[in-house]
Design an enzyme around this catalytic site. Structure first.
Site, PDB file in Angstrom:
ATOM      1  N   LYS A 158     -17.384 -13.509  15.208  1.00 20.32           N
ATOM      2  CA  LYS A 158     -16.931 -14.296  13.922  1.00 20.32           C
ATOM      3  C   LYS A 158     -15.460 -14.758  13.959  1.00 20.32           C
ATOM      4  O   LYS A 158     -14.981 -15.856  13.464  1.00 20.32           O
ATOM      5  CB  LYS A 158     -17.134 -13.245  12.833  1.00 20.32           C
ATOM      6  CG  LYS A 158     -16.463 -13.805  11.526  1.00 20.32           C
ATOM      7  CD  LYS A 158     -17.274 -15.002  11.074  1.00 20.32           C
ATOM      8  CE  LYS A 158     -16.555 -15.651   9.818  1.00 20.32           C
ATOM      9  NZ  LYS A 158     -16.092 -14.962   8.651  1.00 20.32           N
ATOM     10  N   SER A 194     -20.526 -16.108   8.185  1.00 16.40           N
ATOM     11  CA  SER A 194     -19.870 -17.456   7.997  1.00 16.40           C
ATOM     12  C   SER A 194     -20.421 -18.458   7.191  1.00 16.40           C
ATOM     13  O   SER A 194     -21.765 -18.330   7.020  1.00 16.40           O
ATOM     14  CB  SER A 194     -19.556 -17.765   9.290  1.00 16.40           C
ATOM     15  OG  SER A 194     -18.747 -19.277   9.265  1.00 16.40           O
ATOM     16  N   GLU A 253     -13.016 -22.886  14.542  1.00 22.34           N
ATOM     17  CA  GLU A 253     -12.946 -23.574  13.301  1.00 22.34           C
ATOM     18  C   GLU A 253     -11.465 -24.068  13.266  1.00 22.34           C
ATOM     19  O   GLU A 253     -11.221 -25.296  12.788  1.00 22.34           O
ATOM     20  CB  GLU A 253     -13.378 -22.738  12.178  1.00 22.34           C
ATOM     21  CG  GLU A 253     -13.356 -23.240  10.762  1.00 22.34           C
ATOM     22  CD  GLU A 253     -13.336 -22.293   9.674  1.00 22.34           C
ATOM     23  OE1 GLU A 253     -12.701 -22.053   8.644  1.00 22.34           O
ATOM     24  OE2 GLU A 253     -14.303 -21.430  10.068  1.00 22.34           O
ATOM     25  N   HIS A 310     -15.476 -17.422  16.154  1.00 21.07           N
ATOM     26  CA  HIS A 310     -15.777 -18.787  15.250  1.00 21.07           C
ATOM     27  C   HIS A 310     -14.764 -19.393  14.466  1.00 21.07           C
ATOM     28  O   HIS A 310     -14.780 -20.366  14.615  1.00 21.07           O
ATOM     29  CB  HIS A 310     -17.257 -18.191  14.322  1.00 21.07           C
ATOM     30  CG  HIS A 310     -17.423 -19.058  13.499  1.00 21.07           C
ATOM     31  ND1 HIS A 310     -16.551 -19.278  12.149  1.00 21.07           N
ATOM     32  CD2 HIS A 310     -18.296 -20.064  13.104  1.00 21.07           C
ATOM     33  CE1 HIS A 310     -16.951 -20.334  11.352  1.00 21.07           C
ATOM     34  NE2 HIS A 310     -18.203 -20.587  12.123  1.00 21.07           N
ATOM     35  N   ASN A 311     -13.972 -18.501  14.007  1.00 23.02           N
ATOM     36  CA  ASN A 311     -13.034 -18.838  12.963  1.00 23.02           C
ATOM     37  C   ASN A 311     -12.049 -19.517  13.981  1.00 23.02           C
ATOM     38  O   ASN A 311     -11.215 -20.523  13.520  1.00 23.02           O
ATOM     39  CB  ASN A 311     -12.462 -17.821  12.351  1.00 23.02           C
ATOM     40  CG  ASN A 311     -13.240 -17.222  11.126  1.00 23.02           C
ATOM     41  OD1 ASN A 311     -14.512 -17.598  11.271  1.00 23.02           O
ATOM     42  ND2 ASN A 311     -12.855 -16.795   9.976  1.00 23.02           N
TER      43      ASN A 311
END
Length: 466
Positions: A182, A128, A189, A185-186
């Site tokens: 990940k 990332s 985000e 995380h996104n």
């Protein structure tokens, strides 16, 4: 000559940046791209780093250029392209050569690929930070067998972002654990960006502020509790001027947000895990709604303009800041709650405090809050971040401001899907006795599903037939 310490396939934006990062940190690297002209141009443009880069024209040349036991990073589009590349590469490799998928893979695909690899080394790592992060230091989330991660950890930690002397790269767990982290995380985000956009909308449509004032507010917020990469760039985006028209850049950008799928994967997987992430799901829905521009325009014609200006004293900038602080905490609490659910479901033992530390630099959601979140998760890995003393204090101070913002936005026709969902989550999570008893009564009435009684026992039925 086999002298490269690692190889890389795929010289798109991210792959090229990552290859330069590896070379810049003193590692010799061999590269290959399906289009030979791309490989040649990349090497020609590498400047002084070209001496550490070996360009190759075939997969056979790539494999021959890497020292044994080999390690090769794949930076190709997620999906079938990864499977095709692995199928083409495996016959050329020795049994102990390591393939590393560093793209945005769905973690279910990574689980499958790890199983298909059998005894042959395979890693799936989440990377990332966008192009800048890939070039100068991303956040890296590793998945696969620990012994395979350890083989290349010296390279991956060297190229990762650094936070106070600690590399933002670590092993998360088996198989698809790195790609799962990940994806979450996104998802965070998505929600973080949506909440910022909603706050921008209040400033623009509700308070009537121009882009210069909005930019200055974001810049000021970036010096306080909201300090983060996304707040920083939001101020820069708001301040930018279109070189063609001299209009504010935001005024010439179409209001339809793109997405590559990782946020949607997070929302879908949350349903499978029964993990409540309403703010993240709302952010995914908001992106889908943004693409329906014709329908939104028709709705405005039919029902009248949605956003209305607020009286100048309706909301203060301090209240908006407090609402965004509360929303951000709730969004992260949901994301880490989902990670904890997956850790138990898949037997990964995901290291929540280490995940927070890996996200402190390099990645898109890097934020000043993550240091305190790492401490809170270390103190109580099984707890909800809402209950951690530092964040409980902030929520007690700020949830009233979030409530004011959501209420005033509703009264003035301004949609706040993520902030509203965050508030609803907060209120639900502080209500000891909710209203699901009515749902259980309904389910028993039409389907005889049974219910538990507060005075004990399962499988009871109501007197609906009498």
């Amino acid at each position: 000559m086999s002298n490269a310490e690692i190889g890389l396939i795929g010289l798109g934006t991210m792959g090229a940046a990552l290859a330069l990062n590896i070379a810049d940190n003193g590692f010799d690297i061999a590269v290959w791209n399906r289009t030979a002209a791309t490989t040649k141009a990349f090497h020609n443009d590498a400047g002084e780093l070209a001496a550490r880069i070996t360009p190759t024209e075939t997969l056979e040349q790539l494999v021959a250029a890497i020292a044994k036991p080999r390690a090769i990073i794949l930076m190709v589009p997620a999906g079938a392209a990864v499977d095709e590349q692995i199928a083409a590469l495996r016959p050329l490799l020795d049994d102990d050569d390591l393939i590393i998928d560093a793209g945005n893979a769905n973690f279910h695909d990574t689980n499958r690929r790890a199983q298909e690899a059998g005894d042959k080394p395979f890693l799936g790592i989440g990377v990332s930070g966008g192009e800048e992060g890939a070039r100068f230091g991303p956040s890296i989330m590793g998945g696969g067998q620990r012994q395979h991660w350890d083989r290349v950890a010296h390279i991956l930690t060297a190229i990762a972002a650094d936070y106070d002397g600690t590399a933002c790269a670590t092993w998360m767990g088996q198989e698809g654990a790195g790609h799962f982290v990940k994806a979450v995380h996104n998802g965070i985000e998505y929600a973080d960006m949506q909440m910022i956009a909603e706050t921008y909308g209040i400033m623009r449509d509700g308070l009537g502020l121009d882009h210069g004032k909005i930019a200055a507010i974001f810049a000021a917020w970036d010096k306080g509790p909201l300090q983060s990469y996304l707040i920083e760039i939001s101020g820069k985006v708001a301040a930018a001027t279109d070189p063609q028209t001299d209009a504010p850049m935001l005024d010439v950008i179409v209001d339809a947000a793109g997405q590559k799928g990782t946020g949607r994967w997070t929302a879908i997987e949350a349903q499978h895990l029964a993990a409540p992430i309403p703010a993240i799901e709302a952010a995914v829905v908001a992106r889908n709604l943004s693409s329906q521009r014709d329908l939104r325009a028709a709705g405005e014609t039919l029902f009248g303009t949605g956003p209305h200006h607020m009286p100048h004293d309706t909301l203060s900038i301090e209240t908006l800041e407090g609402a965004l602080i509360a929303g951000k905490i709730l969004c992260y609490a949901q994301g880490f709650g989902m990670i904890a659910k997956a850790s138990a479901q898949f037997g990964w033992a995901l290291p929540l405090p280490e995940i927070a530390k890996v996200w402190r630099a390099g990645c898109i959601i890097r934020s000043a809050m993550l240091d305190d979140m790492a401490d809170a998760l270390a103190a109580d890995p099984d707890g909800n971040l809402m209950h951690a003393p530092a964040f409980a204090t902030l929520l007690k101070e700020r949830h009233g401001q979030l409530r004011q913002v959501v209420a005033q936005a509703a009264l003035h026709g301004i949609a706040l899907p993520a902030l509203s969902s965050g508030l609803a989550y907060f209120d639900a999570m502080r209500t000891a006795r909710g209203t699901a008893n009515m749902i259980q009564g309904q389910r028993d009435f039409f389907g005889a599903h049974g219910f538990a009684r507060v005075d004990g026992g399962e499988g009871h039925h109501g007197p609906w037939g009498s």
